[in-house]
Scaffold this active site. Sequence first.
Site, PDB file in Angstrom:
ATOM      1  N   THR A 115       1.168  -3.136   8.668  1.00  0.00           N
ATOM      2  CA  THR A 115      -0.192  -2.459   8.558  1.00  0.00           C
ATOM      3  C   THR A 115      -1.664  -2.549   8.675  1.00  0.00           C
ATOM      4  O   THR A 115      -1.961  -3.620   9.748  1.00  0.00           O
ATOM      5  CB  THR A 115      -0.892  -3.142   6.598  1.00  0.00           C
ATOM      6  OG1 THR A 115      -1.694  -2.604   6.447  1.00  0.00           O
ATOM      7  CG2 THR A 115      -1.479  -4.730   6.445  1.00  0.00           C
ATOM      8  N   SER A 116      -2.723  -1.238   9.413  1.00  0.00           N
ATOM      9  CA  SER A 116      -3.241  -1.771  10.428  1.00  0.00           C
ATOM     10  C   SER A 116      -4.517  -2.285   9.659  1.00  0.00           C
ATOM     11  O   SER A 116      -6.091  -2.576  10.296  1.00  0.00           O
ATOM     12  CB  SER A 116      -4.267   0.220  10.464  1.00  0.00           C
ATOM     13  OG  SER A 116      -4.503   1.288   9.341  1.00  0.00           O
TER      14      SER A 116
ATOM     15  N   CYS B 193       1.858  12.806 -25.812  1.00  0.00           N
ATOM     16  CA  CYS B 193       0.584  12.808 -26.323  1.00  0.00           C
ATOM     17  C   CYS B 193      -0.287  13.798 -26.504  1.00  0.00           C
ATOM     18  O   CYS B 193      -1.482  14.428 -26.866  1.00  0.00           O
ATOM     19  CB  CYS B 193      -0.796  11.704 -25.810  1.00  0.00           C
ATOM     20  SG  CYS B 193      -1.420  12.377 -24.654  1.00  0.00           S
TER      21      CYS B 193
ATOM     22  N   CYS C 241      -3.650   9.638 -21.656  1.00  0.00           N
ATOM     23  CA  CYS C 241      -3.301   7.939 -22.236  1.00  0.00           C
ATOM     24  C   CYS C 241      -3.148   7.296 -21.141  1.00  0.00           C
ATOM     25  O   CYS C 241      -3.204   6.149 -21.801  1.00  0.00           O
ATOM     26  CB  CYS C 241      -2.232   8.400 -23.705  1.00  0.00           C
ATOM     27  SG  CYS C 241      -0.686   8.466 -22.949  1.00  0.00           S
TER      28      CYS C 241
ATOM     29  N   GLN D  12       0.750  -0.963   0.102  1.00  0.00           N
ATOM     30  CA  GLN D  12      -0.183   0.396  -0.028  1.00  0.00           C
ATOM     31  C   GLN D  12       0.876   1.576  -0.421  1.00  0.00           C
ATOM     32  O   GLN D  12       0.301   2.293  -0.009  1.00  0.00           O
ATOM     33  CB  GLN D  12      -0.907  -0.197   1.102  1.00  0.00           C
ATOM     34  CG  GLN D  12      -1.991  -1.032   1.449  1.00  0.00           C
ATOM     35  CD  GLN D  12      -2.536  -1.551   2.961  1.00  0.00           C
ATOM     36  OE1 GLN D  12      -3.191  -0.529   2.842  1.00  0.00           O
ATOM     37  NE2 GLN D  12      -1.550  -1.623   3.270  1.00  0.00           N
ATOM     38  N   ASN D  13       2.473   1.580   0.132  1.00  0.00           N
ATOM     39  CA  ASN D  13       2.854   2.039   0.239  1.00  0.00           C
ATOM     40  C   ASN D  13       3.760   3.242  -0.755  1.00  0.00           C
ATOM     41  O   ASN D  13       3.033   2.101  -2.185  1.00  0.00           O
ATOM     42  CB  ASN D  13       4.342   1.598   0.903  1.00  0.00           C
ATOM     43  CG  ASN D  13       4.211   1.283   2.364  1.00  0.00           C
ATOM     44  OD1 ASN D  13       2.555   2.065   2.882  1.00  0.00           O
ATOM     45  ND2 ASN D  13       4.674   0.706   3.202  1.00  0.00           N
TER      46      ASN D  13
ATOM     47  N   ASN E 121       3.739  -6.794  13.700  1.00  0.00           N
ATOM     48  CA  ASN E 121       3.142  -5.545  14.020  1.00  0.00           C
ATOM     49  C   ASN E 121       3.043  -5.448  15.359  1.00  0.00           C
ATOM     50  O   ASN E 121       3.382  -6.247  16.206  1.00  0.00           O
ATOM     51  CB  ASN E 121       1.823  -5.758  13.803  1.00  0.00           C
ATOM     52  CG  ASN E 121       1.227  -3.936  13.588  1.00  0.00           C
ATOM     53  OD1 ASN E 121       1.635  -3.384  14.394  1.00  0.00           O
ATOM     54  ND2 ASN E 121       0.271  -3.761  12.846  1.00  0.00           N
TER      55      ASN E 121
ATOM     56  N   ASP F  33       6.461   4.530  -1.095  1.00  0.00           N
ATOM     57  CA  ASP F  33       8.006   5.493  -0.882  1.00  0.00           C
ATOM     58  C   ASP F  33       8.554   4.574  -1.557  1.00  0.00           C
ATOM     59  O   ASP F  33       9.693   5.244  -1.759  1.00  0.00           O
ATOM     60  CB  ASP F  33       7.625   4.914   0.532  1.00  0.00           C
ATOM     61  CG  ASP F  33       7.053   3.806   0.989  1.00  0.00           C
ATOM     62  OD1 ASP F  33       7.956   3.066   0.085  1.00  0.00           O
ATOM     63  OD2 ASP F  33       7.516   3.182   2.141  1.00  0.00           O
TER      64      ASP F  33
ATOM     65  N   HIS G  81      -1.238   1.889  -4.525  1.00  0.00           N
ATOM     66  CA  HIS G  81      -1.758   3.244  -4.126  1.00  0.00           C
ATOM     67  C   HIS G  81      -1.123   4.029  -4.962  1.00  0.00           C
ATOM     68  O   HIS G  81      -0.761   5.165  -4.727  1.00  0.00           O
ATOM     69  CB  HIS G  81      -1.286   3.493  -2.813  1.00  0.00           C
ATOM     70  CG  HIS G  81      -2.777   3.058  -1.377  1.00  0.00           C
ATOM     71  ND1 HIS G  81      -2.758   2.867  -0.378  1.00  0.00           N
ATOM     72  CD2 HIS G  81      -4.125   2.047  -2.142  1.00  0.00           C
ATOM     73  CE1 HIS G  81      -4.226   1.971   0.090  1.00  0.00           C
ATOM     74  NE2 HIS G  81      -4.312   2.066  -0.887  1.00  0.00           N
TER      75      HIS G  81
HETATM   76  P1  NAD Z   1      -1.496   2.852   8.877  1.00  0.00           P
HETATM   77  O1  NAD Z   1      -0.746   3.782   9.019  1.00  0.00           O
HETATM   78  O2  NAD Z   1      -2.850   2.802   8.985  1.00  0.00           O
HETATM   79  O3  NAD Z   1      -0.292   1.367  10.212  1.00  0.00           O
HETATM   80  C1  NAD Z   1       0.663   1.319  10.258  1.00  0.00           C
HETATM   81  C2  NAD Z   1       0.248   0.227  11.223  1.00  0.00           C
HETATM   82  O4  NAD Z   1       1.943  -0.147  11.003  1.00  0.00           O
HETATM   83  C3  NAD Z   1       0.056   0.107  12.545  1.00  0.00           C
HETATM   84  O5  NAD Z   1      -0.289  -1.137  12.624  1.00  0.00           O
HETATM   85  C4  NAD Z   1       1.265  -0.206  13.230  1.00  0.00           C
HETATM   86  O6  NAD Z   1       1.144  -0.791  13.981  1.00  0.00           O
HETATM   87  C5  NAD Z   1       2.358  -0.810  12.474  1.00  0.00           C
HETATM   88  N1  NAD Z   1       3.092  -0.195  12.329  1.00  0.00           N
HETATM   89  C6  NAD Z   1       4.116   0.663  12.883  1.00  0.00           C
HETATM   90  N2  NAD Z   1       5.343   0.469  12.945  1.00  0.00           N
HETATM   91  C7  NAD Z   1       5.645  -0.795  12.713  1.00  0.00           C
HETATM   92  C8  NAD Z   1       7.206  -1.181  12.370  1.00  0.00           C
HETATM   93  N3  NAD Z   1       8.303  -0.609  12.568  1.00  0.00           N
HETATM   94  N4  NAD Z   1       6.993  -2.353  12.287  1.00  0.00           N
HETATM   95  C9  NAD Z   1       5.878  -2.921  10.988  1.00  0.00           C
HETATM   96  N5  NAD Z   1       4.226  -2.606  11.316  1.00  0.00           N
HETATM   97  C10 NAD Z   1       4.520  -0.892  12.294  1.00  0.00           C
HETATM   98  O7  NAD Z   1      -0.712   2.056   7.334  1.00  0.00           O
HETATM   99  P2  NAD Z   1      -1.686   1.774   6.354  1.00  0.00           P
HETATM  100  O8  NAD Z   1      -2.494   0.528   6.921  1.00  0.00           O
HETATM  101  O9  NAD Z   1      -0.490   0.958   5.341  1.00  0.00           O
HETATM  102  O10 NAD Z   1      -2.756   2.262   5.730  1.00  0.00           O
HETATM  103  C11 NAD Z   1      -2.247   4.060   5.123  1.00  0.00           C
HETATM  104  C12 NAD Z   1      -2.486   3.931   3.683  1.00  0.00           C
HETATM  105  O11 NAD Z   1      -1.540   5.093   4.147  1.00  0.00           O
HETATM  106  C13 NAD Z   1      -1.705   3.027   3.274  1.00  0.00           C
HETATM  107  O12 NAD Z   1      -2.783   3.118   2.115  1.00  0.00           O
HETATM  108  C14 NAD Z   1      -0.733   3.607   2.235  1.00  0.00           C
HETATM  109  O13 NAD Z   1      -0.582   3.952   1.415  1.00  0.00           O
HETATM  110  C15 NAD Z   1      -0.790   5.440   3.236  1.00  0.00           C
HETATM  111  N6  NAD Z   1       0.499   5.778   3.269  1.00  0.00           N
HETATM  112  C16 NAD Z   1       2.327   5.039   2.687  1.00  0.00           C
HETATM  113  C17 NAD Z   1       2.999   5.359   3.809  1.00  0.00           C
HETATM  114  C18 NAD Z   1       4.048   5.351   2.928  1.00  0.00           C
HETATM  115  O14 NAD Z   1       4.322   4.958   1.627  1.00  0.00           O
HETATM  116  N7  NAD Z   1       5.679   4.605   3.734  1.00  0.00           N
HETATM  117  C19 NAD Z   1       3.382   6.370   4.970  1.00  0.00           C
HETATM  118  C20 NAD Z   1       1.715   6.637   5.533  1.00  0.00           C
HETATM  119  C21 NAD Z   1       0.611   6.404   4.527  1.00  0.00           C
END
Ligand code: NAD
Length: 266
Positions: free
Chosen positions: A208-209, A172, A133, A104-105, A233, A107, A122
Amino acid sequence: MSLVEEAAKIIAESKYLIAFTGAGISAESGIPTFRDPGGIWDQFDPTEVGTTGGFLGMISRNPGRIRDFLKQTMDTFEKADPNPGHKGLVELEKMGILKSVVTQNIDDLHGMAGNSRVFEVHGNLYRHRCMSCGRTEKSTRDELIAKTRAALEVEPFDIKTLAAEIFRKCTCGGMMRIDVVMFGEPVQEMAESYHEASQCDVVLILGTSGVVYPAAGVPVEARRKGAKAIEINPTTNAFQGITDVYIKAKSGEAMPQVVDMVRELR
Ligand code: NAD
């Protein structure tokens, strides 16, 4: 048997492992998550700067705030390099066990670390997509950040200069925008991600949450098709109903231990 041993045994015996990752895997690289305290999201509401309407509204109402937001974002992402959590996934790929990462990241840290099949549901902060396009163009992190920073530093601040730097003209003739999925926009590579979920026999869930759908449905789909699930987590077992092994630890700390043990078992 410890939880790390249990997880390693399941992974070592896996024929098709996939990883499903979220913001938490990059927390130890210095990128704050949305839902943990601290960092840019305490000052900027992601549901405001993370929606196209909210972002555009803030540009017209308060361009200085957009400037602050982008400056902080650039500072944070510029310094972020893959951590042992990302690197552990590369090791599992090299061993021939991990077949893909669904993240979902935005980065790019899985790609930078060296994973070869990464589905970015994402989007990716360092890629542009043509709104006409659909063609995509990848930049390096340094290139994109340098251009954005240069536009942010123009005095007096002019949002049009910034827009001209970070938006591009496509071959384009259409307009290209940064290829990140804002709240309310369609997710990307979902069919491929669900296909991976239906193929795998183990899903490793990291950082991920599990509240952002439809992405969070990927491990659920894997489970529905019979896969085992391992979650790492430090605060919550977000996928409690479907996890076989839950390791309450940071991914950057647990992954090297899991990978070492997998190596011993192979
Ligand atoms: P979230 O912020 O909802 O949840 C993050 C989860 O990671 C939490 O459950 C937390 O307990 C856990 N966590 C925290 N530190 C950790 C570690 N060191 N090791 C393992 N787990 C750890 O994140 P999400 O579920 O990815 O949803 C948020 C949305 O935000 C996503 O869609 C994402 O695209 C976006 N987002 C991306 C980035 C990125 O690209 N790095 C950063 C912030 C948000």
